[in-house]
Write an enzyme that holds these catalytic residues in place. Structure first.
Site, short mmCIF file in Angstrom:
data_model
loop_
_atom_site.label_atom_id
_atom_site.label_comp_id
_atom_site.label_asym_id
_atom_site.label_seq_id
_atom_site.Cartn_x
_atom_site.Cartn_y
_atom_site.Cartn_z
CD1 TRP A 25 -2.90 1.55 0.79
CD2 TRP A 25 -1.40 2.38 2.21
NE1 TRP A 25 -3.34 2.80 1.19
CE2 TRP A 25 -2.44 3.33 2.06
CE3 TRP A 25 -0.35 2.69 3.07
CZ2 TRP A 25 -2.44 4.54 2.73
CZ3 TRP A 25 -0.35 3.90 3.73
CH2 TRP A 25 -1.39 4.81 3.56
CG HIS A 26 3.56 2.19 3.13
ND1 HIS A 26 2.98 1.13 3.78
CD2 HIS A 26 3.56 3.21 4.02
CE1 HIS A 26 2.65 1.49 5.01
NE2 HIS A 26 2.98 2.75 5.18
N GLY A 27 3.63 1.78 -1.58
CA GLY A 27 4.24 2.10 -2.85
C GLY A 27 4.24 0.92 -3.80
#
Length: 490
Positions: A344-346
């Site tokens: 989700w962060h990247g």
């Protein structure tokens, strides 16, 4: 329009004055907040205010506003699905509608954020076997704040399905819930029951609440502009940029400094968001609770980015079965949550690696508790060992966050472990800021409460002087350029 910029301060003051002039009237205050939120969002798309009065060619303006149109389309679909759930009591139809909402939102996220990662991955896996895969990148835009939008959208529709949120809200309320400017891009992730349910209430703001909000904003500015930015420019950026040019000790200091920078950067953003929301009569949930004092990794995730952690727990971990299944299934659930939370962060597999390492560590802690039993009140020695081990793991895995790719992260780890002494490149200002960061993180919360109380008791002129002196001090200590929030890249 970054929330630590002078432009944002002037903007908030103007909106604040207009808001409280019309706060007793539902539609004027709602439309004002929506207009303000739209202006903040489009500012991140590179659209200046003058563009709407002829300062930009229409074609160029439309292209820049494409992310907003995508966002509006997503909200429209969700709103229709929510209304559909509210109009029927048939369990099968309600379930189909909420599944459609989840799929459509995750489809937006997958299409715009992860399709290029999928192309690169498939190409690297099948290329050596002679299977031709599209060689050119898709060049898809990534709408600003898409990850937070999707999570908030899913939480609302799922809560309506579960009966925890109302389906009776208007489209304007739904749109404002998604766009509300104090936290439009990086959270906290606010549930509908925490924000949307209060839109129709006439807001109030006591002098004490207003002063607490100003104090909270001031704390956030110090965290961001003084501590985080000084650490970032003074040691983190140069060392991570060229780790081979620095000693092992300096790389280790930079890794610790980045861990502290990330906390003070993001918690500073959250403090400003919480404070600004309070100025308009809304209460946001806390997002951090001194996470680096956690005694184990589970406690760390209960203290770090709490709105995201609670979202992953309520909308992913528990639906997967949580702790209610067999021990192997519990470990599988933990791994799934951490790997997906990492991605989700990247759109990069290094974030999945980071999540997997945390997942393995969480499974290890859980297995230890199953084997030995969880101690309710561990002794001081166990507490110290637990805190040190947890912080060390967090620091080492943060390297993956900061490095541009796994190869660069490997180079940084190798340099850090090479045993090369020397701290000549760590200046007095960096040492001072590291000490301040550690001290501020470990001080009892009572001292912050006392400082806030002292600020509240000051006469208004004295509070104004304190804020002016604080602003001058920040300008003196912080870097001259405005550094964006670190977490905006995620």
């Amino acid at each position: 329009m970054l929330s630590h910029s002078l432009q944002y301060v002037v903007f908030v003051i103007a909106v604040f004055a207009l808001y409280w002039a019309v706060h007793r009237h539902y539609w004027p205050r709602m439309l004002l907040l929506l207009a303000a939120s739209l202006l903040v969002y489009v500012s991140f798309l590179g659209v200046p205010l003058i563009a709407f009065v002829g300062g930009m060619p229409p074609g160029e303006l439309v292209v820049k506003l494409v992310p907003l149109f995508i966002f509006l389309a997503g909200v429209t679909v969700d709103h229709l699905l929510v209304k559909g759930m509210g109009a029927t009591e048939r369990p099968g139809l309600r379930k189909a509608l909420v599944v459609l909402s989840i799929v459509s939102n995750l489809g937006l996220l997958a299409g715009f954020k992860y399709l290029e990662l999928l192309r690169r991955t498939v190409s690297s896996l099948l290329g050596p076997w002679g299977v031709e895969v599209r060689p050119e990148p898709f060049h898809l835009l990534l709408p600003v704040g898409l990850s937070f939008f999707v999570f908030q959208a899913i939480s609302y529709t799922v809560d309506v399905y579960r009966g925890k949120a109302s389906s009776e809200h208007s489209f304007v309320e739904h749109l404002l819930y998604m766009l509300f400017f104090p936290r439009v891009l990086s959270g906290p992730i606010v549930r509908a029951s925490e924000l949307m349910a209060h839109f129709r209430e006439v807001p109030t703001l006591s002098s004490d609440d207003g002063n607490k909000a100003l104090f909270r904003i001031a704390v956030g500015l110090v965290k961001k502009l003084v501590i985080a930015d000084v650490l970032g420019s003074g040691i983190v950026d140069p060392v991570f940029g060229s780790p081979h040019a620095y000693s092992s000790a300096e790389c280790a200091v930079a890794a610790v400094a980045y861990t502290l920078e990330l906390y003070y950067d993001f918690s500073g953003y959250s403090d400003i968001a919480i404070g600004v929301a309070s100025l308009f009569g809304f209460k946001f949930p806390e997002n951090f609770a001194r996470p680096y004092l956690a005694k184990n990794l589970f406690e760390f995730w209960n203290r770090w980015h709490m709105s995201l952690s609670s979202w992953l727990r309520d909308y992913l971990y528990i639906p997967l079965g949580g702790n209610r299944r067999s021990k192997p299934r519990v470990c599988f659930n933990l791994m799934m949550v951490m790997v997906l939370g990492g991605l989700w962060h990247g759109a990069d597999w290094r974030f999945a690696v980071w999540g997997a390492v945390h997942g393995v560590a969480l499974c290890g802690v859980r297995c230890w508790w199953w084997f030995k039993g969880k101690q309710q009140e561990p002794g001081p020695a166990r507490v110290a060992i637990g805190m040190l081990a947890t912080f060390t793991l967090v620091v080492l895995t943060r390297v993956v966050f900061r490095a541009p790719d796994m190869a660069h992260a490997g180079e940084f780890y190798a340099r850090m472990l090479a045993g090369i002494p020397g701290l000549a490149n760590v200046g007095p200002l960096v040492w001072s800021m590291l000490a301040i960061a550690v001290l501020a993180h470990t001080l009892p919360m009572k001292l912050y409460d006392t400082a806030a109380l002292v600020f509240l008791k000051m006469p208004a002129p004295a509070r104004a002087v304190v804020l002016v002196l604080l602003g001058l001090g920040i300008r003196q200590l912080s870097t001259l350029e405005t550094r964006p929030y670190v977490y905006l890249q995620f």
